[in-house]
Design an enzyme around this catalytic site. Structure first.
Site, PDB file in Angstrom:
ATOM      1  N   LEU A  18       0.821  -1.218   0.000  1.00 19.81           N
ATOM      2  CA  LEU A  18       0.000   0.000   0.000  1.00 19.81           C
ATOM      3  C   LEU A  18       0.855   1.267   0.000  1.00 19.81           C
ATOM      4  O   LEU A  18       0.534   2.244  -0.684  1.00 19.81           O
ATOM      5  CB  LEU A  18      -0.893  -0.003   1.239  1.00 19.81           C
ATOM      6  CG  LEU A  18      -2.092  -0.954   1.163  1.00 19.81           C
ATOM      7  CD1 LEU A  18      -2.548  -1.356   2.557  1.00 19.81           C
ATOM      8  CD2 LEU A  18      -3.227  -0.289   0.393  1.00 19.81           C
ATOM      9  N   ASP A  37      11.348   3.278   3.893  1.00 21.78           N
ATOM     10  CA  ASP A  37      11.083   1.849   4.079  1.00 21.78           C
ATOM     11  C   ASP A  37      12.316   1.167   4.654  1.00 21.78           C
ATOM     12  O   ASP A  37      13.417   1.339   4.151  1.00 21.78           O
ATOM     13  CB  ASP A  37      10.696   1.165   2.760  1.00 21.78           C
ATOM     14  CG  ASP A  37       9.850  -0.072   3.002  1.00 21.78           C
ATOM     15  OD1 ASP A  37       8.661  -0.070   2.643  1.00 21.78           O
ATOM     16  OD2 ASP A  37      10.372  -1.044   3.578  1.00 21.78           O
ATOM     17  N   ASP A  72      14.149   3.009  10.503  1.00 22.40           N
ATOM     18  CA  ASP A  72      13.181   2.173  11.223  1.00 22.40           C
ATOM     19  C   ASP A  72      12.248   3.138  11.955  1.00 22.40           C
ATOM     20  O   ASP A  72      12.667   3.844  12.876  1.00 22.40           O
ATOM     21  CB  ASP A  72      13.951   1.286  12.214  1.00 22.40           C
ATOM     22  CG  ASP A  72      13.031   0.512  13.140  1.00 22.40           C
ATOM     23  OD1 ASP A  72      11.798   0.677  13.058  1.00 22.40           O
ATOM     24  OD2 ASP A  72      13.568  -0.263  13.958  1.00 22.40           O
ATOM     25  N   ASN A  99       2.279   4.546   7.359  1.00 26.85           N
ATOM     26  CA  ASN A  99       1.751   3.326   6.746  1.00 26.85           C
ATOM     27  C   ASN A  99       2.531   2.066   7.135  1.00 26.85           C
ATOM     28  O   ASN A  99       1.994   0.970   7.049  1.00 26.85           O
ATOM     29  CB  ASN A  99       1.776   3.524   5.216  1.00 26.85           C
ATOM     30  CG  ASN A  99       1.673   2.220   4.464  1.00 26.85           C
ATOM     31  OD1 ASN A  99       0.587   1.679   4.274  1.00 26.85           O
ATOM     32  ND2 ASN A  99       2.816   1.669   4.049  1.00 26.85           N
ATOM     33  N   TYR A 171      -1.377  -7.269  17.023  1.00 24.79           N
ATOM     34  CA  TYR A 171      -1.611  -6.348  15.903  1.00 24.79           C
ATOM     35  C   TYR A 171      -2.879  -5.518  16.139  1.00 24.79           C
ATOM     36  O   TYR A 171      -2.890  -4.299  15.944  1.00 24.79           O
ATOM     37  CB  TYR A 171      -1.730  -7.195  14.635  1.00 24.79           C
ATOM     38  CG  TYR A 171      -1.988  -6.442  13.356  1.00 24.79           C
ATOM     39  CD1 TYR A 171      -0.979  -5.696  12.743  1.00 24.79           C
ATOM     40  CD2 TYR A 171      -3.235  -6.513  12.726  1.00 24.79           C
ATOM     41  CE1 TYR A 171      -1.216  -5.033  11.546  1.00 24.79           C
ATOM     42  CE2 TYR A 171      -3.469  -5.865  11.530  1.00 24.79           C
ATOM     43  CZ  TYR A 171      -2.457  -5.118  10.938  1.00 24.79           C
ATOM     44  OH  TYR A 171      -2.698  -4.468   9.759  1.00 24.79           O
ATOM     45  N   LYS A 175      -3.206  -1.510  16.391  1.00 26.02           N
ATOM     46  CA  LYS A 175      -4.002  -0.741  15.432  1.00 26.02           C
ATOM     47  C   LYS A 175      -5.155   0.006  16.124  1.00 26.02           C
ATOM     48  O   LYS A 175      -5.542   1.092  15.670  1.00 26.02           O
ATOM     49  CB  LYS A 175      -4.539  -1.663  14.334  1.00 26.02           C
ATOM     50  CG  LYS A 175      -3.447  -2.218  13.408  1.00 26.02           C
ATOM     51  CD  LYS A 175      -2.636  -1.119  12.739  1.00 26.02           C
ATOM     52  CE  LYS A 175      -1.868  -1.614  11.534  1.00 26.02           C
ATOM     53  NZ  LYS A 175      -0.955  -0.595  10.967  1.00 26.02           N
ATOM     54  N   THR A 205      -1.762  -7.638  -0.508  1.00 23.12           N
ATOM     55  CA  THR A 205      -0.328  -7.387  -0.389  1.00 23.12           C
ATOM     56  C   THR A 205       0.278  -8.660   0.205  1.00 23.12           C
ATOM     57  O   THR A 205      -0.449  -9.615   0.488  1.00 23.12           O
ATOM     58  CB  THR A 205      -0.036  -6.212   0.566  1.00 23.12           C
ATOM     59  OG1 THR A 205      -0.407  -6.607   1.890  1.00 23.12           O
ATOM     60  CG2 THR A 205      -0.778  -4.944   0.176  1.00 23.12           C
TER      61      THR A 205
HETATM   62  N1  LIG Z   1      -3.114  -5.274   3.315  1.00 21.69           N
HETATM   63  C1  LIG Z   1      -4.211  -5.122   4.056  1.00 21.69           C
HETATM   64  O1  LIG Z   1      -5.312  -5.636   3.734  1.00 21.69           O
HETATM   65  C2  LIG Z   1      -4.161  -4.282   5.296  1.00 21.69           C
HETATM   66  C3  LIG Z   1      -5.295  -4.266   6.125  1.00 21.69           C
HETATM   67  C4  LIG Z   1      -5.299  -3.437   7.234  1.00 21.69           C
HETATM   68  C5  LIG Z   1      -4.183  -2.694   7.525  1.00 21.69           C
HETATM   69  N2  LIG Z   1      -3.069  -2.759   6.725  1.00 21.69           N
HETATM   70  C6  LIG Z   1      -1.934  -1.920   7.083  1.00 21.69           C
HETATM   71  O2  LIG Z   1      -1.491  -1.225   5.938  1.00 21.69           O
HETATM   72  C7  LIG Z   1      -0.098  -0.936   6.076  1.00 21.69           C
HETATM   73  C8  LIG Z   1       0.648  -1.395   4.851  1.00 21.69           C
HETATM   74  O3  LIG Z   1       0.623  -2.804   4.803  1.00 21.69           O
HETATM   75  P1  LIG Z   1       0.779  -3.663   3.465  1.00 21.69           P
HETATM   76  O4  LIG Z   1      -0.377  -4.605   3.450  1.00 21.69           O
HETATM   77  O5  LIG Z   1       1.049  -2.784   2.311  1.00 21.69           O
HETATM   78  O6  LIG Z   1       2.062  -4.541   3.856  1.00 21.69           O
HETATM   79  P2  LIG Z   1       3.543  -4.640   3.221  1.00 21.69           P
HETATM   80  O7  LIG Z   1       4.282  -5.628   4.056  1.00 21.69           O
HETATM   81  O8  LIG Z   1       3.453  -4.891   1.753  1.00 21.69           O
HETATM   82  O9  LIG Z   1       4.120  -3.198   3.429  1.00 21.69           O
HETATM   83  C9  LIG Z   1       4.556  -2.720   4.679  1.00 21.69           C
HETATM   84  C10 LIG Z   1       5.856  -1.978   4.462  1.00 21.69           C
HETATM   85  O10 LIG Z   1       6.289  -1.444   5.716  1.00 21.69           O
HETATM   86  C11 LIG Z   1       7.700  -1.596   5.794  1.00 21.69           C
HETATM   87  N3  LIG Z   1       8.123  -1.603   7.195  1.00 21.69           N
HETATM   88  C12 LIG Z   1       7.901  -2.589   8.114  1.00 21.69           C
HETATM   89  N4  LIG Z   1       8.470  -2.258   9.281  1.00 21.69           N
HETATM   90  C13 LIG Z   1       9.046  -1.035   9.115  1.00 21.69           C
HETATM   91  C14 LIG Z   1       9.776  -0.166   9.970  1.00 21.69           C
HETATM   92  N5  LIG Z   1      10.024  -0.501  11.243  1.00 21.69           N
HETATM   93  N6  LIG Z   1      10.207   1.019   9.468  1.00 21.69           N
HETATM   94  C15 LIG Z   1       9.972   1.354   8.174  1.00 21.69           C
HETATM   95  N7  LIG Z   1       9.301   0.557   7.316  1.00 21.69           N
HETATM   96  C16 LIG Z   1       8.839  -0.621   7.778  1.00 21.69           C
HETATM   97  C17 LIG Z   1       7.965  -2.923   5.108  1.00 21.69           C
HETATM   98  O11 LIG Z   1       9.323  -3.021   4.664  1.00 21.69           O
HETATM   99  C18 LIG Z   1       6.970  -2.903   3.956  1.00 21.69           C
HETATM  100  O12 LIG Z   1       7.532  -2.388   2.768  1.00 21.69           O
HETATM  101  C19 LIG Z   1       0.333  -1.610   7.365  1.00 21.69           C
HETATM  102  O13 LIG Z   1       0.303  -0.679   8.423  1.00 21.69           O
HETATM  103  C20 LIG Z   1      -0.709  -2.667   7.575  1.00 21.69           C
HETATM  104  O14 LIG Z   1      -0.819  -3.060   8.914  1.00 21.69           O
HETATM  105  C21 LIG Z   1      -3.041  -3.536   5.629  1.00 21.69           C
END
Ligand SMILES: NC(=O)c1ccc[n+]([C@@H]2O[C@H](COP(=O)([O-])OP(=O)(O)OC[C@H]3O[C@@H](n4cnc5c(N)ncnc54)[C@H](O)[C@@H]3O)[C@@H](O)[C@H]2O)c1
Length: 313
Positions: A18, A37, A72, A99, A171, A175, A205
């Site tokens: 995302l 990232d 981080d 994000n 989690y 959240k 994702t």
């Molecule tokens: N995919 C879904 O359906 C969904 C649903 C609800 C919430 N979310 C939230 O959306 C956000 C994005 O998730 P996604 O699904 O794209 O997952 P993803 O794993 O594809 O992307 C998350 C990104 O965050 C980076 N990251 C992780 N820890 C980090 C840190 N300490 N510092 C900097 N970067 C860091 C990762 O390297 C990764 O690129 C997250 O917060 C996730 O919890 C996603």
């Protein structure tokens, strides 16, 4: 637009999923973007500078401005350096999109201290730390100029936290914390001209890879979420703050955070356990039915279709 007029956004966790789509969408909407990232695995392990560098290269390839950052976000000092980097590189900061996130799904009986610390660390502290440093920057700027800044934060919560998904205690707690922090920050920062909202996305994702069918993956393409982020940071949302929206596929939902529903005051002013026992079932009966993450998904599928006019549901 001269470079100093160009708005600047930070997107955390923008190397993949995302965050990547948010960064690309914001760049297309005219923002210079700090693509943060850490680049580790979905469970928070490791680091890799490549994903953020690739997103920067993609933005630059069509003439946008972007810079990569490998901080981080759960590290308080590094989060401060991330905010400093946006200002040092592009001269200003207009939007922060928190994000970055990670998952380690375990039941309450099974999660370890390490699972708890990492998941709460990345999802909740990793939101609070950049938010804190950005808030300080905007507060000081507003005091210096004597004017409110026009800035916006978008945090990322989850249906898991809003509706308490079993199996994701660490989690979901993080959240839910993000949702509460969003409303608190919105109330505190309004006086400086900073708006703070949260989104609960549903997207295909790597985090959802094992739980989505191929049809669901198509429906929940992550590109479909980013228009909400672009709206929330932009001038059309200038009156919107402290709000939580879910967006998945074609469904956009405004979520009401917890509020009191029913209550009584004790005769004589003091409750006894026996008195509580007599009235508690009646109070519980007045609550709306429990909403699970599955119910919330079904709710999304029953929504009326909007043609693009300013309709109400
Ligand atoms: N995919 C879904 O359906 C969904 C649903 C609800 C919430 N979310 C939230 O959306 C956000 C994005 O998730 P996604 O699904 O794209 O997952 P993803 O794993 O594809 O992307 C998350 C990104 O965050 C980076 N990251 C992780 N820890 C980090 C840190 N300490 N510092 C900097 N970067 C860091 C990762 O390297 C990764 O690129 C997250 O917060 C996730 O919890 C996603």
């Amino acid at each position: 637009m001269s470079q100093s007029d160009q708005p600047v956004a930070i997107v955390t966790g923008a190397g993949r999923g995302l965050g990547r789509e948010h960064a690309l969408a914001l760049a297309r909407a005219g923002y210079a973007v700090v693509v943060n990232d850490l680049g580790g695995a979905g469970d928070g392990r490791g680091a890799d500078a490549t994903p953020a560098a690739q997103v920067v290269a993609e933005i630059e390839a069509w003439g946008g401005r972007a810079v990569a950052d490998g901080s981080d976000v759960a590290n308080w000092q590094a989060a401060g350096q991330l905010i400093d980097k946006a200002v040092a590189t592009f001269g200003r900061l207009d939007a922060l999109v928190n994000n970055a996130g990670c998952l380690r799904d375990r039941t309450v009986a099974n999660f370890t201290e390490e699972d708890w610390d990492l998941v709460v660390g990345v999802n909740l502290k990793g939101t609070a730390a950049p938010l804190h440093h950005a808030a300080r920057y905007w507060r000081d700027l507003s005091k210096q100029t004597g004017m409110p800044v026009q800035a916006a934060v978008v945090n990322t919560t989850s249906a898991s936290g809003l509706y308490a998904n079993a199996g994701q205690g660490n989690y979901a707690a993080a959240k839910a914390g993000v949702a509460a922090l969003t409303v608190v920050a919105a109330r505190e920062l309004a006086r400086y001209g900073v708006r703070v909202n949260a989104i609960a996305p549903v997207a295909a994702t790597r985090l959802t890879d094992s739980v989505m069918s191929d049809a669901a993956k198509e429906r929940f393409d992550p590109t479909r979420v980013s228009p909400l982020v672009v709206y929330l940071v932009g001038p059309q949302a200038s009156a919107v703050t402290g709000r939580i929206f879910e967006l998945g596929g074609d469904a956009l939902v405004a979520v009401d955070p917890a509020r009191p529903v029913a209550g009584l005051r004790a005769e004589g002013g003091v409750w006894t356990p026996e008195h509580v026992a007599r009235v508690a079932p009646g109070l519980i009966e007045q609550l709306p039915p429990e909403m699970t993450i599955i119910d919330a998904g079904r709710f999304m599928q029953t929504l009326p279709v909007s043609s693009g006019a300013a309709e109400r549901a």
